[in-house]
Design an enzyme around this catalytic site. Structure first.
Site, PDB file in Angstrom:
ATOM      1  N   ASN A  56      60.704  83.405  33.280  1.00 26.75           N
ATOM      2  CA  ASN A  56      60.146  84.377  34.956  1.00 26.75           C
ATOM      3  C   ASN A  56      58.242  84.780  34.064  1.00 26.75           C
ATOM      4  OD1 ASN A  56      59.485  86.015  36.482  1.00 26.75           O
ATOM      5  ND2 ASN A  56      60.214  87.915  35.846  1.00 26.75           N
ATOM      6  N   ARG A  97      63.540  81.657  36.938  1.00 30.55           N
ATOM      7  CA  ARG A  97      63.354  82.427  38.349  1.00 30.55           C
ATOM      8  C   ARG A  97      62.122  82.597  39.391  1.00 30.55           C
ATOM      9  NH1 ARG A  97      60.170  88.368  38.864  1.00 30.55           N
ATOM     10  NH2 ARG A  97      61.466  89.451  40.333  1.00 30.55           N
ATOM     11  N   HIS A 151      64.865  91.116  44.362  1.00 31.30           N
ATOM     12  CA  HIS A 151      65.650  91.321  43.086  1.00 31.30           C
ATOM     13  C   HIS A 151      67.050  91.142  43.496  1.00 31.30           C
ATOM     14  CE1 HIS A 151      62.807  95.413  43.140  1.00 31.30           C
ATOM     15  NE2 HIS A 151      63.068  94.611  42.819  1.00 31.30           N
ATOM     16  N   ARG A 174      54.486 101.424  45.902  1.00 33.17           N
ATOM     17  CA  ARG A 174      54.788 100.898  47.633  1.00 33.17           C
ATOM     18  C   ARG A 174      55.365 102.298  48.148  1.00 33.17           C
ATOM     19  NH1 ARG A 174      57.525  96.069  44.996  1.00 33.17           N
ATOM     20  NH2 ARG A 174      56.607  94.759  44.444  1.00 33.17           N
ATOM     21  N   GLU A 189      69.359  90.607  34.687  1.00 35.20           N
ATOM     22  CA  GLU A 189      68.885  89.302  36.044  1.00 35.20           C
ATOM     23  C   GLU A 189      68.452  88.251  34.842  1.00 35.20           C
ATOM     24  OE1 GLU A 189      66.018  90.983  38.755  1.00 35.20           O
ATOM     25  OE2 GLU A 189      65.513  91.889  37.005  1.00 35.20           O
TER      26      GLU A 189
END
Length: 411
Positions: free
Chosen positions: A12, A104, A193, A254, A397
């Site tokens: 990643n 990823r 996601h 955010r 993940e």
């Protein structure tokens, strides 16, 4: 690939970091994770700085974490350092047991709907998508090119964050703007996601003793970034993030959903530039904009001490969660489970309790004693009488990427 090639290295790659895990998939099945074994995990951070740091943990041998500090010039140097650490544990990247490297990749657009073996054509398409993922895809590309240079003979697989959401119907994916403009600039809702939502929705079905095709699940991935998805029979039919990860739930930094005209107002009235507004909405909003903290543990501590700003931030966060739970209940028609995951979802019992409180008419409830239990295992926190199961399902993940990578290269 040799018959005993059962290991997958998951990478990643961020703009200044490289996370990695090495897993042995020899006894893993595509529908469950019990056969996969983690052999090593690690992180290289602050790449390109004088204060670079590599932390490596050899799980297969039960060894202690090893840390090294000092300048690591670029991602190529970082991956070489990782390779040296793995080799020191007998897990070198030149091992015939390494089947593939899984990467990823945040944005795959509409072209990449499944894990994909990477070649130059695939890389060019990922590069073409940089304008819609300027913070993520360039770093992902660097990691891919670095790994391919180190092991050009090895299959390299891209697993896309957006792929799970490509099953959304056009009615959910389209924005109500001029079609020609939207198509010309690839403006639509992609969602993110995806590997987490795929993994958690499947594990939730297993927790209920059913196949993914038999259940409808609302997944709430609540970390510093946060997103919700409506999953019908194993396929995503709606998700909260959009063209970018800004849309949807209130997040750590955010804003989530906001009237688009706020941007025009800030430009016209406050004289802010596009870059300044981008910075405001992505990095100075959400929880940190509301109360100055984006750590839910600290926010809860402040609430316990009577801090009104922290309490309001928490209430706004939960209000948005409830809206999405209600909306996705309507989208799905029938809901079998609501699953909480990621850092906040897995660990913040007050968030789970508050998000479900008052939804009894929708068949949802939380048992206080079950909700208070801390565990790394998937578990139900709803009372037996509840029509809708409420679950806590730790996401994984890296395992999802490894499973998808291994399934592709061994098919």
């Amino acid at each position: 690939m040799t018959a005993n090639a059962t290991r997958v290295l998951v990478l990643n790659s961020g703009s200044s970091s490289l996370k990695y895990q090495l897993l042995d998939m020899g006894d893993a099945r595509s529908d469950h994770d019990s056969g996969a074994r983690r052999l090593a995990v690690g992180l290289v951070e602050r790449i390109g700085e004088a204060t670079s740091r590599l932390a490596h943990t050899p799980l297969g041998t039960g060894g202690a974490t090893r840390e090294t500090a000092g300048p690591i010039a670029d991602h190529q140097a970082a991956l070489k350092a990782v390779a040296e650490e793995l080799a020191a544990d007998g897990l070198g990247l030149d091992s015939p047991e390494l089947a593939a490297i899984g990467h990823r990749v945040v944005h795959g657009g509409l072209k990449f709907t499944v894990p994909t073996v990477i070649d130059e054509a695939v890389l060019k398409e990922i590069e073409r998508l940089v304008p819609v993922a300027p913070l993520h895809n360039p770093a992902n590309i660097i990691g891919i090119r670095t790994a391919r240079a180190l092991r050009p003979d090895l299959p390299q697989v891209a697993v896309f964050d957006t792929a799970f959401h490509t099953t959304m119907p056009e009615s959910a994916a389209r924005y109500a703007i001029d079609v020609a403009t939207a198509d010309a600039h690839r403006i639509r809702r992609y969602g993110f996601h995806g590997t987490s939502h795929a993994y958690v929705s499947r594990r939730t079905a297993q927790l209920l003793g059913k196949a993914p095709e038999e259940v409808n699940v609302i997944v709430l991935h609540l970390g510093n970034g946060a997103s919700a998805s409506a999953v019908r029979g194993g396929r995503c039919v709606d998700t909260s993030m959009g063209l970018t990860p800004l849309e949807g739930l209130v997040m750590g930094t955010r804003s989530g959903d906001i009237d688009a005209a706020v941007t025009f107002h800030l430009k016209r009235v406050a004289g802010m530039s596009a870059d300044e507004i981008d910075e405001l909405l992505n990095k100075k909003s959400g929880l940190i904009g509301l109360c100055g903290d984006n750590d839910m543990r600290e926010i809860r501590r402040r609430i316990d001490e009577g801090d009104e700003r922290a309490a309001l931030a928490f209430d706004i966060y939960v209000h948005r969660l409830k809206k999405y739970i209600g909306a996705y209940t309507a989208v799905l028609g029938k809901v079998d489970a609501v699953a909480f995951t990621a850092g906040v979802g897995e660990n913040a019992a007050p968030v789970r309790a508050a998000a479900i409180a008052g939804l009894e008419e929708l068949g949802m409830a939380v048992d206080a004693s079950l909700n208070a239990v801390r565990s790394d295992e998937p578990r139900l926190i709803s009372p037996e009488y509840a029509r809708v199961a409420v679950a806590v399902v730790p996401t994984d993940e890296e395992l999802e990427i490894a499973q998808q990578t291994y399934a592709l290269v061994t098919a």
